[in-house]
Write an enzyme that holds these catalytic residues in place. Sequence first.
Site, PDB file in Angstrom:
ATOM      1  N   ASP A   1       0.871  -1.168   0.000  1.00 19.27           N
ATOM      2  CA  ASP A   1       0.000   0.000   0.000  1.00 19.27           C
ATOM      3  C   ASP A   1       0.912   1.224   0.000  1.00 19.27           C
ATOM      4  O   ASP A   1       1.566   1.511   1.001  1.00 19.27           O
ATOM      5  CB  ASP A   1      -0.887  -0.014   1.247  1.00 19.27           C
ATOM      6  CG  ASP A   1      -1.774   1.219   1.365  1.00 19.27           C
ATOM      7  OD1 ASP A   1      -1.687   2.119   0.508  1.00 19.27           O
ATOM      8  OD2 ASP A   1      -2.536   1.303   2.348  1.00 19.27           O
ATOM      9  N   VAL A   2       0.966   1.930  -1.115  1.00 22.83           N
ATOM     10  CA  VAL A   2       1.918   3.040  -1.234  1.00 22.83           C
ATOM     11  C   VAL A   2       1.569   4.212  -0.330  1.00 22.83           C
ATOM     12  O   VAL A   2       2.379   5.130  -0.168  1.00 22.83           O
ATOM     13  CB  VAL A   2       2.048   3.534  -2.697  1.00 22.83           C
ATOM     14  CG1 VAL A   2       2.656   2.460  -3.578  1.00 22.83           C
ATOM     15  CG2 VAL A   2       0.697   4.012  -3.245  1.00 22.83           C
TER      16      VAL A   2
ATOM     17  N   TYR B   1      -7.902  13.560 -10.636  1.00 18.11           N
ATOM     18  CA  TYR B   1      -6.732  12.971 -11.305  1.00 18.11           C
ATOM     19  C   TYR B   1      -5.792  14.061 -11.807  1.00 18.11           C
ATOM     20  O   TYR B   1      -4.568  13.987 -11.609  1.00 18.11           O
ATOM     21  CB  TYR B   1      -7.188  12.092 -12.457  1.00 18.11           C
ATOM     22  CG  TYR B   1      -6.079  11.349 -13.150  1.00 18.11           C
ATOM     23  CD1 TYR B   1      -5.458  10.268 -12.531  1.00 18.11           C
ATOM     24  CD2 TYR B   1      -5.663  11.703 -14.430  1.00 18.11           C
ATOM     25  CE1 TYR B   1      -4.451   9.562 -13.172  1.00 18.11           C
ATOM     26  CE2 TYR B   1      -4.657  11.011 -15.079  1.00 18.11           C
ATOM     27  CZ  TYR B   1      -4.053   9.940 -14.447  1.00 18.11           C
ATOM     28  OH  TYR B   1      -3.049   9.247 -15.080  1.00 18.11           O
TER      29      TYR B   1
ATOM     30  N   THR C   1      -3.538   0.543 -21.453  1.00 18.38           N
ATOM     31  CA  THR C   1      -3.321  -0.166 -20.196  1.00 18.38           C
ATOM     32  C   THR C   1      -4.663  -0.687 -19.680  1.00 18.38           C
ATOM     33  O   THR C   1      -5.728  -0.223 -20.122  1.00 18.38           O
ATOM     34  CB  THR C   1      -2.711   0.761 -19.123  1.00 18.38           C
ATOM     35  OG1 THR C   1      -3.679   1.779 -18.796  1.00 18.38           O
ATOM     36  CG2 THR C   1      -1.423   1.405 -19.609  1.00 18.38           C
TER      37      THR C   1
END
Length: 232
Positions: A44-45, A133, A168
């Site tokens: 978990d960053v 974002y 992606t």
Amino acid sequence: MAKRLAITGGASGIGAAIGAAARATGWETSLADHMPVAGCTALDVTDAAAVADWIAGLTDLQGLVCSAGISAATPLLDTPPETFRRILDVNVTGCFLAAQAAARAMVAGGKGGAIVLVASVSGLRGVQGRVAYGASKAAVINMAQVMAMDLAPHGIRVNAICPAPIETPMVTALHDAATRAQWTSRIPAARYGRVEEVAEAALFLLDSARSSYITGHALPVDGGYAGAGVMA
């Protein structure tokens, strides 16, 4: 001993492509991702202690790519505060924690290094429906600039790459046919990018022999989108 590259978000997409390309050029890679995937550390960053522990376990660290990120296509008026906070936590705080821990390891190692933060063209130009974002990726670009100044005395370069839409899994999930048509109509190259193209840009910035005088830079990998004006 081969130099080591750590990659967050390394299980798929851009992170996985950078890892594969780096190994082909002689890097030893250590991958982390929130998904439990073979060959990839579950991480978990946003967890400072977990990130620090992961980095502390890596030897001869000389490169870091922060590719972990999440997105949402939601108009401003429909964006829940918790979504905004979560996107900034993963995309911004996650980059900060990994870069700080890696930089400390590089300073201790005494060999310098290179850090690449994966931002987005959404951090360079406003993109409709990407308030959270876009804000997160603009912050990542600014962080790369500040980190570059702070770490230059230690021989550590920091840059950001700013992809346009890339093929992606995340983009596939978010972009329907209408969205894809809108994007490609505004990209001079008239197509989405490939993960391999982003990987090559990242490898260039990681390679101190080829990019030794480049730091604090935000490199669009976008088929010309960021530089385009009115298109016929």
